[in-house]
Design a protein around this motif. Structure first.
Motif, PDB file in Angstrom:
ATOM      1  N   ALA A 154      55.718  82.033  56.894  1.00 43.07           N
ATOM      2  CA  ALA A 154      56.303  81.012  56.018  1.00 43.07           C
ATOM      3  C   ALA A 154      56.619  81.595  54.646  1.00 43.07           C
ATOM      4  CB  ALA A 154      55.351  79.824  55.888  1.00 43.07           C
ATOM      5  N   ILE A 155      55.748  82.448  54.145  1.00 40.28           N
ATOM      6  CA  ILE A 155      56.013  83.098  52.851  1.00 40.28           C
ATOM      7  C   ILE A 155      57.264  83.958  52.943  1.00 40.28           C
ATOM      8  CG2 ILE A 155      55.155  84.821  51.219  1.00 40.28           C
ATOM      9  CD1 ILE A 155      52.304  83.832  51.851  1.00 40.28           C
ATOM     10  N   ASN A 156      57.377  84.726  54.017  1.00 38.66           N
ATOM     11  CA  ASN A 156      58.504  85.646  54.154  1.00 38.66           C
ATOM     12  C   ASN A 156      59.816  84.927  54.430  1.00 38.66           C
ATOM     13  OD1 ASN A 156      56.834  87.837  53.702  1.00 38.66           O
ATOM     14  ND2 ASN A 156      56.517  88.275  55.875  1.00 38.66           N
ATOM     15  N   GLU A 157      59.761  83.732  54.990  1.00 31.41           N
ATOM     16  CA  GLU A 157      60.989  83.002  55.327  1.00 31.41           C
ATOM     17  C   GLU A 157      61.592  82.270  54.139  1.00 31.41           C
ATOM     18  OE1 GLU A 157      59.666  80.527  58.495  1.00 31.41           O
ATOM     19  OE2 GLU A 157      59.559  82.181  59.951  1.00 31.41           O
ATOM     20  N   GLN A 158      60.787  81.977  53.117  1.00 31.50           N
ATOM     21  CA  GLN A 158      61.331  81.264  51.956  1.00 31.50           C
ATOM     22  C   GLN A 158      61.944  82.277  50.979  1.00 31.50           C
ATOM     23  OE1 GLN A 158      59.564  80.966  48.550  1.00 31.50           O
ATOM     24  NE2 GLN A 158      58.854  82.983  49.265  1.00 31.50           N
ATOM     25  N   HIS A 159      62.625  81.787  49.952  1.00 31.22           N
ATOM     26  CA  HIS A 159      63.441  82.672  49.113  1.00 31.22           C
ATOM     27  C   HIS A 159      62.915  82.842  47.688  1.00 31.22           C
ATOM     28  CE1 HIS A 159      66.390  82.842  52.292  1.00 31.22           C
ATOM     29  NE2 HIS A 159      66.450  81.524  52.327  1.00 31.22           N
TER      30      HIS A 159
END
Length: 504
Positions: A154-159
């Motif tokens: 989830a951290i890596n998918e957000q911008h």
């Protein structure tokens, strides 16, 4: 809140440590210096918050993902400070908050007493303009799974930008290996001692900008732990190259013999030779195949070129040389193997690269007066293992190379590693960029190393300074963009970097 200046990469310490060593330093600060653990956690949280506000001052909706260890406690300090400043901070807790103990439990209680709310992480997309990764610390030894892996994804998918507390969650502190999945941080703030995993393996790809805070621990504490690695860079290593005397002549600067350039691979030998000249060598002779000896130096007339048909042709060339660089474009035919066998035990310092390393893997030999410069594939052949194994623990690989073959081992790649005298810690270069992943870059390094040996540096000093000079030249060349860089761009930058000339 007053915002302190945050140190940049060039002011990072050069000492690197394993995770267990940093924990020992932490215990010494608490037990012998009387600094309460809760105070160290408060200092860490405040350092994180200063970094947040200095670099992302417009962020109003930070999200802190907190685990159940001391990293989680640091996250709770950050959250409390953000709450006190009026930011719309959210804390998403992974793991049972009842498992928080000691200082981390105290930081959690202080945040809640200040009016902060804690939400369990439920897997929903993060809504934030800044994310604080306070999930997992330096003790991770098994692959990340379950809800923890979901949170990292989830951290890596957000911008939004991501700040990692001490080390990106999922990255091994000692090897830099990704333990299944890891946070891709925008910046990492490391405490007390820089973790070596931030600079080796996949660490450089995941850490983002590396920042350091010693948490005001007294300097005498560090004398109790021998550093496990050295971080090296060009600002540090450039002092190894002394200014030239007014009476210097070309004979003082070394005569380099480059041996290589089988049919179709003349460019590799040419790049190594020109790199040696641009790094200060006084004379360079390229011993190459007869097929292209007549024209190899047409556009670089300063190179002397000798056509070599058999090992006998090398004898007078070796007699005149101070250093031999063996391997660029050598090839795997009988011609190249014959030259390797003629040179591998000559009484000259050697820099061994490319197909000469492949020949060495087939005909093992140890000697102390050479530098070996394998990339991971060549290192695998030298050690009888696969490239994946080499990359999984690059530190162990470079140490094994030096132990088996002697001399100085240089394991190329992101975070090039150097192991010389086993009584001294290995070194990792923190300069360089992905644009250097281009054909011929290693040939350039070979020429640089040979040139520095020819100018009087011992082999280990030449390896340390040469790797950093090569990387810094690559960084200068990358100012026009990493994509599309060629090895010749690195050669073109060597002269200004070696002379410490800043060009806008």
């Amino acid at each position: 809140m007053m915002i302190a200046n945050i140190p940049d990469r060039d002011r990072l310490p050069h000492a690197l440590y394993r995770a267990e060593q940093v924990r020992a330093l932490d215990r010494l600060a608490i037990d012998e210096q009387g600094i309460p653990g809760r105070e160290l956690m408060e200092r860490a949280g405040r350092a994180l918050y200063r970094l947040m506000r200095a670099r992302w001052s417009q962020a109003r909706r930070p999200v802190v993902l907190s685990g159940v260890g001391n990293n989680g406690g640091d996250g709770y300090v950050v959250a409390r400070l953000a709450l006190e400043d009026g930011l719309l901070v959210r804390v998403l807790q992974l793991g049972d908050p009842d498992r928080l103990t000691g200082d981390a439990a105290s930081a959690h209680a202080d945040y809640c007493s200040a009016g902060g709310l804690v939400e369990p992480f439920c897997g929903a997309p993060l809504r934030a303009d800044l994310v604080i990764d306070a999930l997992l610390g330096t003790g991770l030894e098994r692959p990340v799974e379950g809800v923890w892996a979901t949170a990292i994804a989830a951290i890596n998918e957000q911008h939004a930008p991501v700040v990692a507390v001490d080390i990106p969650s999922g990255l091994h502190s000692d090897t830099g290996q990704v333990m299944g999945v890891a946070v891709r941080a925008t910046a990492t703030l490391s405490f007390i001692g820089l973790k070596q995993g931030l600079f080796i393996g996949e660490g450089p790809q995941y850490r983002g900008d590396c920042v350091f805070s010693g948490l005001e621990i007294p300097a005498l504490i560090y004398a109790r732990e021998r550093l496990s690695m050295r971080r090296i860079d060009w600002p540090q290593q450039c002092t190894m190259i002394a200014p030239r005397s007014q009476t210097t002549h070309k004979g003082d600067c070394g005569h380099i013999l480059v041996v290589g350039g089988a049919p179709g691979m003349s460019g590799a030998a040419r790049l190594a030779g020109e790199a040696a000249l641009r790094s200060g060598a006084g004379l360079v002779t390229v011993a190459t195949h007869l097929e292209h000896a007549r024209w190899l130096n047409l556009t670089r007339p300063e190179l002397m070129v000798a056509g070599v048909e058999s090992p006998a042709d090398l004898v007078p060339l070796i007699e005149r040389a101070d250093v031999v660089a063996l391997g660029p474009g050598l090839g795997r035919s009988g011609w190249g193997l014959d030259l390797w066998r003629a040179i591998k035990e000559v009484a000259r310092p050697l820099v061994v690269d490319a197909d000469a390393l492949n020949a060495l893997a087939s005909e093992p030999l140890a000697r102390e007066d050479w530098i070996l410069t394998p990339h991971p594939g060549e290192a695998g052949r030298l050690l009888g293992m696969g490239t994946v194994e080499i990359q999984a623990d690059r530190l162990a690989a470079v140490q094994a190379l030096q132990s088996r073959y002697g001399g100085i081992a240089v394991l190329k790649g992101a975070g090039t590693l150097i192991q010389g005298d086993p009584s001294r810690p290995p070194a990792v270069c923190s300069d360089g960029n992905p644009g250097m992943a281009t054909a011929g870059s290693g040939d350039v390094l070979t020429g640089v190393l040979a040139a520095l040996i020819g100018q009087g540096l011992d082999l280990e000093s030449a390896a340390l300074a040469g790797v950093c000079l090569h990387a810094a030249a690559g960084d200068r060349a990358a100012r026009e963009g990493e994509r599309g860089m060629v090895a010749g761009d690195i050669v073109a930058a060597l002269r200004a970097v070696a002379n410490r000339i800043e060009v806008n």
